[in-house]
Design an enzyme around this catalytic site. Sequence first.
Site, PDB file in Angstrom:
ATOM      1  N   HIS A  52      37.474  41.334  68.865  1.00 54.13           N
ATOM      2  CA  HIS A  52      37.405  40.856  70.263  1.00 54.13           C
ATOM      3  C   HIS A  52      35.925  41.290  70.694  1.00 54.13           C
ATOM      4  O   HIS A  52      35.529  42.353  70.236  1.00 54.13           O
ATOM      5  CB  HIS A  52      38.397  41.242  71.175  1.00 54.13           C
ATOM      6  CG  HIS A  52      39.763  40.778  70.732  1.00 54.13           C
ATOM      7  ND1 HIS A  52      40.724  40.811  71.714  1.00 54.13           N
ATOM      8  CD2 HIS A  52      40.112  40.034  69.774  1.00 54.13           C
ATOM      9  CE1 HIS A  52      41.976  40.060  71.206  1.00 54.13           C
ATOM     10  NE2 HIS A  52      41.760  39.723  70.033  1.00 54.13           N
ATOM     11  N   GLU A  54      34.966  43.067  73.393  1.00 50.05           N
ATOM     12  CA  GLU A  54      34.942  44.275  73.859  1.00 50.05           C
ATOM     13  C   GLU A  54      34.925  45.167  72.983  1.00 50.05           C
ATOM     14  O   GLU A  54      34.081  46.247  72.853  1.00 50.05           O
ATOM     15  CB  GLU A  54      36.101  44.677  74.795  1.00 50.05           C
ATOM     16  CG  GLU A  54      36.343  43.711  76.169  1.00 50.05           C
ATOM     17  CD  GLU A  54      37.091  42.536  75.976  1.00 50.05           C
ATOM     18  OE1 GLU A  54      37.618  42.198  76.879  1.00 50.05           O
ATOM     19  OE2 GLU A  54      37.296  41.941  74.678  1.00 50.05           O
ATOM     20  N   CYS A  82      42.556  42.439  76.936  1.00 52.44           N
ATOM     21  CA  CYS A  82      43.716  42.390  76.609  1.00 52.44           C
ATOM     22  C   CYS A  82      44.383  43.986  76.244  1.00 52.44           C
ATOM     23  O   CYS A  82      43.312  44.791  76.471  1.00 52.44           O
ATOM     24  CB  CYS A  82      44.036  41.787  75.200  1.00 52.44           C
ATOM     25  SG  CYS A  82      43.234  42.279  73.882  1.00 52.44           S
ATOM     26  N   CYS A  85      42.002  45.685  73.564  1.00 52.46           N
ATOM     27  CA  CYS A  85      40.597  46.129  74.093  1.00 52.46           C
ATOM     28  C   CYS A  85      40.768  47.144  75.348  1.00 52.46           C
ATOM     29  O   CYS A  85      39.708  48.090  75.148  1.00 52.46           O
ATOM     30  CB  CYS A  85      39.823  44.651  74.927  1.00 52.46           C
ATOM     31  SG  CYS A  85      39.543  43.503  73.485  1.00 52.46           S
TER      32      CYS A  85
END
Length: 363
Positions: A52, A54, A82, A85
């Site tokens: 992801h 991040e 999420c 993250c």
Amino acid sequence: MTHKELMKRAIELATENVSRGGGPFGAVIARNGNIIAEGVNRVTANHDPTAHAEVQAIRAAASKLGSFTLEGCDIYASCEPCPMCLGAIYWARLSRLFYGGTQKDAAAAGFDDAFNWNCRKKSVGYRLNICCMTKLWVPSRHGATTTKKQPTDMIDKDLKTYIESSILPQYDAFDTAHRRNHAEAVIRRCMDLAEFYPEIDRKMLYVAAACHDLGLCQGRDEHHKNSAHIIRADRTLSRWFSETEISIIAEAAEDHRASLGHAPRTLYGRLVAEADRLIDPDVTLRRTVQYGLSHYPELPREAQYTRFATHLKDKYAPGGYLQLWIPESPNSVRLEELRHIISDEAALRNRFDLLYEEETAAL
């Protein structure tokens, strides 16, 4: 770079990544306004479900700094992280998190992870300041933007019409810092904060926010109490609320004032009080100048500056009377920015002089 510029960069990364076939998510890690690392969603490109934006940014920043902790750094994410993250952000010890689109925005764009959100925002031994900066949009799968439904769209149409036609126009008679745009801004902030409190009746909160400063029609000194009296005396509100609900709305309006010696009595009061703070350094400084010119027009420039600086320090400096009530609010982050300006006498004077020239020219 400013917070807004860094957030815009994260959103640019998200948009650019879509054009390359990636997911619409971007992240930037910065320290003291300087970018340390960037990341975009590489899940499909890398065949890695953990890639992801991040996480990618955290990996890049840790590698660049040669450290497994990122204390003193901030992360700017195009969308609300999420749980995975958010966990990575906690473990990296990032100081602050700023995000644009919300979980609901992501779901609307085709990325719904509601199934694993029960673990969100838990503390693991230190405090992470979380700030939702925009809540305006999130890139879709196809690079377009989806507009977030306005929070007041959920308010009863007749009630909204009454507030907009009969209540908000009253603010046009108040001083520049308390005109209709101020009331509308407090309403928006209240509706945003209400997302963290599903037990809140949004209609009640909407009315409390809309009416919180009506008492200014009878002067400033007791305006919070007069706002409550006006709400209780407004029989039209009985079309939508019980007497008990009207009493709670009135209490919320009465409790909004920052200089009160007690905490707001209800969650409604805390939400309105927090939303009324509107701690944006630029807005706060300008409103303080506007208030001085409106209420003390006889004061010369130097006296205006003295009043300006004294008010800011008494209210916003460490030990000042301002109190924040809602931990999910971005006000705590913005308050630190404002305190930094207030503590620098030369910078504060410079800001005053610029604003004073602009506001007196507009009179």
